[in-house]
Write a protein that holds these residues in place. Sequence first.
Motif, PDB file in Angstrom:
ATOM      1  N   PRO A 162       0.835  -1.210   0.000  1.00  0.00           N
ATOM      2  CA  PRO A 162       0.000   0.000   0.000  1.00  0.00           C
ATOM      3  C   PRO A 162       0.863   1.250   0.000  1.00  0.00           C
ATOM      4  O   PRO A 162       2.036   1.210   0.389  1.00  0.00           O
ATOM      5  CB  PRO A 162      -0.806  -0.135   1.301  1.00  0.00           C
ATOM      6  CG  PRO A 162      -0.764  -1.584   1.642  1.00  0.00           C
ATOM      7  CD  PRO A 162       0.559  -2.071   1.157  1.00  0.00           C
ATOM      8  N   TYR A 208      -5.372   6.260   6.876  1.00  0.00           N
ATOM      9  CA  TYR A 208      -5.892   4.967   6.444  1.00  0.00           C
ATOM     10  C   TYR A 208      -7.240   4.737   7.128  1.00  0.00           C
ATOM     11  O   TYR A 208      -7.371   4.975   8.334  1.00  0.00           O
ATOM     12  CB  TYR A 208      -4.934   3.843   6.821  1.00  0.00           C
ATOM     13  CG  TYR A 208      -3.602   3.892   6.100  1.00  0.00           C
ATOM     14  CD1 TYR A 208      -3.297   2.982   5.097  1.00  0.00           C
ATOM     15  CD2 TYR A 208      -2.639   4.843   6.433  1.00  0.00           C
ATOM     16  CE1 TYR A 208      -2.078   3.012   4.436  1.00  0.00           C
ATOM     17  CE2 TYR A 208      -1.416   4.899   5.784  1.00  0.00           C
ATOM     18  CZ  TYR A 208      -1.143   3.979   4.786  1.00  0.00           C
ATOM     19  OH  TYR A 208       0.064   4.024   4.137  1.00  0.00           O
ATOM     20  N   GLN A 212     -10.705  -0.966   2.358  1.00  0.00           N
ATOM     21  CA  GLN A 212      -9.809   0.029   2.920  1.00  0.00           C
ATOM     22  C   GLN A 212      -9.418   1.040   1.862  1.00  0.00           C
ATOM     23  O   GLN A 212      -9.278   0.698   0.683  1.00  0.00           O
ATOM     24  CB  GLN A 212      -8.559  -0.653   3.489  1.00  0.00           C
ATOM     25  CG  GLN A 212      -7.694   0.257   4.343  1.00  0.00           C
ATOM     26  CD  GLN A 212      -6.550  -0.487   5.007  1.00  0.00           C
ATOM     27  OE1 GLN A 212      -5.825  -1.231   4.365  1.00  0.00           O
ATOM     28  NE2 GLN A 212      -6.395  -0.297   6.313  1.00  0.00           N
ATOM     29  N   VAL A 268      -6.961   4.907   1.303  1.00  0.00           N
ATOM     30  CA  VAL A 268      -5.909   5.758   1.834  1.00  0.00           C
ATOM     31  C   VAL A 268      -6.146   7.175   1.314  1.00  0.00           C
ATOM     32  O   VAL A 268      -6.293   7.382   0.107  1.00  0.00           O
ATOM     33  CB  VAL A 268      -4.513   5.262   1.407  1.00  0.00           C
ATOM     34  CG1 VAL A 268      -3.432   6.124   2.051  1.00  0.00           C
ATOM     35  CG2 VAL A 268      -4.326   3.794   1.786  1.00  0.00           C
ATOM     36  N   TYR A 316      -4.536  -5.510   3.091  1.00  0.00           N
ATOM     37  CA  TYR A 316      -5.159  -4.667   4.106  1.00  0.00           C
ATOM     38  C   TYR A 316      -4.107  -4.294   5.146  1.00  0.00           C
ATOM     39  O   TYR A 316      -3.418  -5.171   5.695  1.00  0.00           O
ATOM     40  CB  TYR A 316      -6.322  -5.409   4.766  1.00  0.00           C
ATOM     41  CG  TYR A 316      -7.104  -4.585   5.759  1.00  0.00           C
ATOM     42  CD1 TYR A 316      -8.234  -3.870   5.362  1.00  0.00           C
ATOM     43  CD2 TYR A 316      -6.724  -4.536   7.101  1.00  0.00           C
ATOM     44  CE1 TYR A 316      -8.960  -3.119   6.276  1.00  0.00           C
ATOM     45  CE2 TYR A 316      -7.444  -3.780   8.017  1.00  0.00           C
ATOM     46  CZ  TYR A 316      -8.560  -3.086   7.597  1.00  0.00           C
ATOM     47  OH  TYR A 316      -9.276  -2.325   8.507  1.00  0.00           O
TER      48      TYR A 316
END
Length: 564
Positions: free
Chosen positions: A49, A482, A494, A496, A512
């Motif tokens: 991520p 987040y 999820q 960001v 995740y």
Amino acid sequence: MRSPGVPQAFTCGLVVLLIAGCTGDTEPPEPQPEDEPAPLPTEFEGDPPPGIEGEVLRHLHGDGAEAPDLLDDPLGVRISPVEAAFLISSDGEDRHLLSDAATGDTLWEGEARFRGFAEDRDGERVLLMAGTDDVPFVLDAGGERVWSPEETGDTYLDGVVVRYPDEWSFDEPHGAYTVLDTGGDVLWEYEFAGSGAGEDGPEGEPSEGDTADDEAAEADEEAESGEGSEDADPSDDASRTGVPVAARGDLLLLSDGGSELRARSLDPESDATGEELWSVSGTDEDLGLSASGPVPAPQVVGVYPAAEDPDEDGSDDSDGSDGSGDSEDSGSGSDSAGDENGDGTDEGSGEQSASDSASGSDADAGSGSDSGADSGSESDEIVLLRWALAESPSTLSAHDADNGDLLWTLREPGPNPVAQPFDPAGLTGSLHDDATGTLMLPQASGEATAITVDMATGEVLWSLEDDDVSISLAFAHDGMFYGDIRTNDDQGEQLVLDALTMDTVSDELTSYVEAVTESGHAVLVQDRQRFVYGPPPQDGASAEDAEDADPSADPEDEPSEDPS
């Protein structure tokens, strides 16, 4: 009379089954193999991520896992960041383990009740625990027990210890107090005595007839009565002390249970330990609070690093032309601090700053800078206060931690809960991002469910509103927030967000993010597996050499198991 057709049909069917069973032409079906779950993956696929850098250090479940047995708890575990370590907690019982994020080494393991997170005097995160005998203790991020009470009733508060008067209660807070360090050495002893006039009720609510004008008049009387006593030690003034509610470094903040907050010195090298450094009251005109309504009591939201203002060049940008496009009431012309209605709100606006009453100009909704306040903090830290009343929008005020100077004020979108008297510092659900100096504050009412504030200027950068999509922000890291997003069809994922703009950095993650430490190590969940991702351990690096101190840097430190 019953029909004989039913038994005849049954008999014929039975004969057919018997004939079929005797032929031997059919074979019994082969037993079907039970569905076995696919093995847990051990290789991380895809990109990490945004904001997560480094490499896969280890996986935590299945074959070849480098992980403690606690992770195999059949009831599951939860993982939380603690500086450069992970706290692994059982979901089924009071069992916890503190693990070095980079190496996976066990720093502490034991059976205890987790009471929450707190901070020490340097602002570092610590763990509040209680043993099986219900005696509290505190662990630092390295797994070391840094405090346990010497006397019953001793209370840990932001790295200091408060010893309250005997039979202390919220209704009867007065008496002799002792402030100690975590090693048991006395830092300051003092007496807290009631001033008599204008005291608040037992629930911390201002008295019905107690307005800002009344308290200001009382303050003037106290000032006049104090004339001619310049030689008196202010630390001996028992009526100008209070109950400790926050500490940071050599600063101790005291609440009198009413509208005042006082800062005292805990500097051990000073000859005037307990000296009053500064104070703030709800009657101070530059706060912009209503002079005709009840006087709110200050709640300490927190003590934060002072953020640099990128526009700090001596110019006045209070006209709001910087274009805070996501603030729907930008430039709406909020009421000044002298608002006659006492709430300072505009019907079309929930986000607006409380301007200095002396400025005489409207305050921009996107800029919380008070034209009468200092342009920046001389200190490295900022004390943030919230002034809340039950039926009026609350106000935030930021103060220089060294001298109490007002840096900015901000009127929040709507009313927020009124804190109980002597509540310790902290606001549940708030998130601070050190990289950008932004603070996300949840809102109990108004059009916004949360606002994000620039701590350097008091400007509302963006807000979350109740739409078809519900966004719940969980943590901040390296300029990003987040969180989880859930739509009306109950689908969740999820995402960001950029801490400064609310722009979506990514909403299509291949994993995740469960937790991220200050050292940049993350637990990533992918296909039923947990991976630890981040910078590899540095051989021979000490905590002093690393930018983010590693609690496992000392090789002589052995994992400690809590004796309780």
